[in-house]
Design a protein around this motif. Structure first.
Motif, mmCIF file in Angstrom:
data_model
loop_
_atom_site.group_PDB
_atom_site.id
_atom_site.type_symbol
_atom_site.label_atom_id
_atom_site.label_comp_id
_atom_site.label_asym_id
_atom_site.label_seq_id
_atom_site.Cartn_x
_atom_site.Cartn_y
_atom_site.Cartn_z
ATOM 1 N N LYS A 87 -4.063 -6.618 -3.973
ATOM 2 C CA LYS A 87 -4.925 -6.295 -5.124
ATOM 3 C C LYS A 87 -5.247 -7.503 -5.998
ATOM 4 O O LYS A 87 -6.280 -7.610 -6.336
ATOM 5 C CB LYS A 87 -4.179 -5.379 -5.831
ATOM 6 C CG LYS A 87 -4.851 -4.607 -6.959
ATOM 7 C CD LYS A 87 -3.957 -3.580 -7.545
ATOM 8 C CE LYS A 87 -4.801 -2.539 -8.426
ATOM 9 N NZ LYS A 87 -3.961 -1.567 -9.054
ATOM 10 N N ARG A 250 -5.579 -8.321 4.934
ATOM 11 C CA ARG A 250 -5.200 -7.544 6.328
ATOM 12 C C ARG A 250 -4.112 -8.191 6.725
ATOM 13 O O ARG A 250 -3.380 -7.825 7.441
ATOM 14 C CB ARG A 250 -6.596 -7.939 7.323
ATOM 15 C CG ARG A 250 -6.186 -7.426 8.573
ATOM 16 C CD ARG A 250 -7.359 -7.761 9.497
ATOM 17 N NE ARG A 250 -7.640 -9.291 9.577
ATOM 18 C CZ ARG A 250 -6.991 -10.063 10.518
ATOM 19 N NH1 ARG A 250 -6.115 -9.451 11.346
ATOM 20 N NH2 ARG A 250 -7.240 -11.172 10.759
ATOM 21 N N LYS A 401 -8.032 -0.336 -11.660
ATOM 22 C CA LYS A 401 -8.915 -0.400 -10.430
ATOM 23 C C LYS A 401 -9.421 -1.705 -9.927
ATOM 24 O O LYS A 401 -9.772 -2.493 -10.897
ATOM 25 C CB LYS A 401 -9.917 0.526 -10.197
ATOM 26 C CG LYS A 401 -9.120 2.075 -10.889
ATOM 27 C CD LYS A 401 -8.499 2.521 -9.807
ATOM 28 C CE LYS A 401 -7.642 3.937 -10.182
ATOM 29 N NZ LYS A 401 -6.745 4.314 -9.398
ATOM 30 N N HIS A 404 -12.169 -4.269 -4.154
ATOM 31 C CA HIS A 404 -11.944 -4.620 -2.777
ATOM 32 C C HIS A 404 -10.750 -3.643 -2.463
ATOM 33 O O HIS A 404 -10.125 -3.136 -3.239
ATOM 34 C CB HIS A 404 -11.619 -5.941 -2.439
ATOM 35 C CG HIS A 404 -10.322 -6.462 -3.343
ATOM 36 N ND1 HIS A 404 -10.477 -6.828 -4.597
ATOM 37 C CD2 HIS A 404 -9.206 -6.325 -2.840
ATOM 38 C CE1 HIS A 404 -9.125 -7.253 -4.852
ATOM 39 N NE2 HIS A 404 -8.498 -6.889 -3.789
ATOM 40 N N LYS A 405 -10.657 -3.339 -1.172
ATOM 41 C CA LYS A 405 -9.728 -2.736 -0.531
ATOM 42 C C LYS A 405 -8.421 -3.427 -0.664
ATOM 43 O O LYS A 405 -8.586 -4.555 -0.328
ATOM 44 C CB LYS A 405 -10.018 -2.172 0.870
ATOM 45 C CG LYS A 405 -11.408 -1.175 1.047
ATOM 46 C CD LYS A 405 -11.508 -0.680 2.308
ATOM 47 C CE LYS A 405 -12.621 0.182 2.748
ATOM 48 N NZ LYS A 405 -12.675 0.579 4.039
ATOM 49 N N HIS A 406 -7.218 -2.708 -0.751
ATOM 50 C CA HIS A 406 -6.008 -3.342 -0.689
ATOM 51 C C HIS A 406 -4.929 -2.488 -0.243
ATOM 52 O O HIS A 406 -5.249 -1.148 -0.195
ATOM 53 C CB HIS A 406 -5.724 -3.840 -2.191
ATOM 54 C CG HIS A 406 -5.522 -2.826 -2.940
ATOM 55 N ND1 HIS A 406 -4.335 -2.184 -3.470
ATOM 56 C CD2 HIS A 406 -6.504 -2.231 -4.143
ATOM 57 C CE1 HIS A 406 -4.561 -1.148 -4.244
ATOM 58 N NE2 HIS A 406 -5.665 -1.450 -4.592
ATOM 59 N N LYS A 408 -1.912 -0.177 -0.321
ATOM 60 C CA LYS A 408 -1.111 0.686 -1.320
ATOM 61 C C LYS A 408 0.133 1.423 -0.906
ATOM 62 O O LYS A 408 0.192 2.199 0.255
ATOM 63 C CB LYS A 408 -1.995 1.830 -1.614
ATOM 64 C CG LYS A 408 -1.487 2.630 -3.003
ATOM 65 C CD LYS A 408 -2.800 3.727 -3.516
ATOM 66 C CE LYS A 408 -2.252 4.506 -4.619
ATOM 67 N NZ LYS A 408 -3.299 5.412 -5.010
#
Length: 474
Positions: A87, A250, A401, A404-406, A408
């Protein structure tokens, strides 16, 4: 901690904050395999080499169980670190997460200072372990008092001199160090398998609990786990490599979890080999338990070779932790939350020499007044407190928030992680009182230094007293 970052910093020379702000971004050169070696190499070290016997002294023959539980608790906390590092893929680690979650500068300082102190206690325990293996390697009768302490202090002095000179370590050097540390533990596992296959050893010890009179086996296990957790620390350092890792969002989750599983399996197998070949009472004597395992399982194996492998492993741990401690001290002085003098840099060596002297003097005191068990236990205590904060921080920061995707973590995992870490850090776990005394003295030193600096900045120099956690490891 953060071997490549701190070693490279020492080699290149510490720069002032103005220069740091002008530096380009870090080069993302670390792929999954190198990151895996870093995670495994940072966890392996003093804990299992030196404290397997002390854990056996707490719980008896079921010494593998505390290592297994410590692995599970570390795994839970790793999920929280993974969410936070993906994150916020920056290099400041727990200090950054604490600051973002709570925004209390003094609290951020205490978490950072606790991390620094854990480096000092870890390095001091490594020095004690080095002295014990040094005595075994050269067949010296140093006793348990002044002789071993003198060797440990001499070793710490050497570490300080190397730290002052500046140490440049490449990725290849880290691979070599990791392989040496890993080789020593694989030798123990192989000897254990060979001896047990030949009918030697006693596997029945694995289910024996030798609790102190009047103490339930549960509390013996938790007390042993509180100590064994020292062997699992190090995985959290990898988050400081986030800015130098290719695609950290990733790569980090699968690499950190794989690294933890590898080291957890190795530790459990080492513990099984150790207690099957040597009685818990014998393992608990002295500071070189795995040497006794090698001697019992393979009398023909050259003990001097294994002693040097152990010395090399713990020496590396001591050096990296003292590098980390002096650089964090420099960072806090540079951010004006500790006396400015602690951040002074040597004119020619370009290393934070006052910070090195200060941390080394504290390490001398730890070596002199605390035994190996207390030093290992204090390291685990300090980091368990930090991990409790990190597990809570990940829940608090769910409201923040990012675009980008992270990764969780399932919500239940940081909750269980926070409770587990807090329990193991509390007296309820059966933790020795010496751990709290050592940790308390160290943190009081930090509070006193912070109070002096705060008063000076606020009322005399009229300067800002805030802290930027992103600059603490620069």
């Amino acid at each position: 901690m953060s071997m490549w970052r701190y070693a490279a910093m020492a080699d290149a020379g510490t720069r002032d904050s103005t220069e740091a702000n002008e530096q380009p971004t870090l080069n993302r050169v670390i792929g999954p395999w190198l990151l895996l070696l870093f995670v495994v190499g940072d966890i392996l070290g003093t804990g299992v080499y030196a404290l397997t016997g002390k854990v056996a002294g707490e719980v008896g023959g079921a010494v593998w169980l505390p290592f297994l539980i410590a692995f599970v608790v570390a795994l839970l906390t790793a999920f929280s670190y993974l969410e936070l590092v993906t994150k916020y893929p920056r290099a400041a680690g727990a200090a950054l997460y604490t600051h973002k979650a709570f925004g209390i500068h003094f609290f951020t300082f205490m978490v950072t200072f606790a991390v620094m102190c854990s480096g000092l206690t870890s390095a001091s325990s490594a020095s004690k372990a080095f002295a014990g293996n040094f005595a075994e390697a050269f067949d010296l009768t140093l006793g348990e008092g002044l002789g071993l302490t003198a060797v440990a202090v001499g070793f710490m002095t050497l570490i300080a001199l190397v730290n002052f000179r500046g140490v440049g370590e490449s990725v290849k050097a880290n691979v070599v160090l990791t392989c040496v540390e890993l080789t020593g533990l694989l030798i123990v596992i192989a000897i254990g398998a060979w001896a047990l296959g030949g009918g030697n050893g006693d596997l029945s010890r694995l289910v024996q609990f030798d609790s102190p009179p009047g103490e339930h086996a549960f509390f013996s296990v938790t007390a042993a786990t509180a100590l064994a957790f020292f062997a699992m620390v190090g995985f959290e350092d990898s988050v400081n490599m986030a800015e130098e890792t290719k695609d950290p969002v990733r790569i980090f989750p699968k690499v950190m979890l794989t690294g933890l599983c590898i080291t957890g399996a190795i530790y459990v197998l080492v513990a099984i080999s150790a207690v099957a070949l040597v009685s818990p009472a014998d393992l608990n004597e002295g500071d070189a338990p795995l040497l006794k395992v090698v001697e019992a399982g393979a009398p023909a194996f050259p003990l001097t070779v294994f002693a040097f492998i152990t010395m090399f492993a713990v020496a590396n741990s001591a050096l990296i932790n003292m590098l980390m401690a002096s650089r964090l001290l420099y960072g806090m002085a540079n951010e004006r939350v500790l006396p400015k003098v602690l951040g002074k840099v040597h004119r020619t060596r370009r290393t934070p020499w006052v910070g090195i002297v200060f941390t080394t003097l504290i390490a001398f005191g730890l070596i002199w007044f605390a035994d190996l068990t207390a030093l290992g236990g204090t390291t685990a205590l300090l980091l368990l407190c930090v991990f409790t904060v990190v597990n809570i921080a990940v829940l608090v920061l769910r409201r923040d928030k990012v675009e980008h995707k992270h990764f969780k973590a399932p919500t239940i995992i940081p909750i269980i992680g926070a409770i587990s870490c807090a329990y193991l850090a509390s007296p309820l776990s059966g933790r020795a009182s010496a751990d709290y005394k050592v940790a308390g003295v160290l943190l009081i030193i930090g509070v006193v230094l912070w109070a002096i600096t705060y008063a000076t900045n606020r009322f005399i120099l009229h300067q800002d007293t805030t802290i930027d956690p992103a600059k603490l490891d620069k």
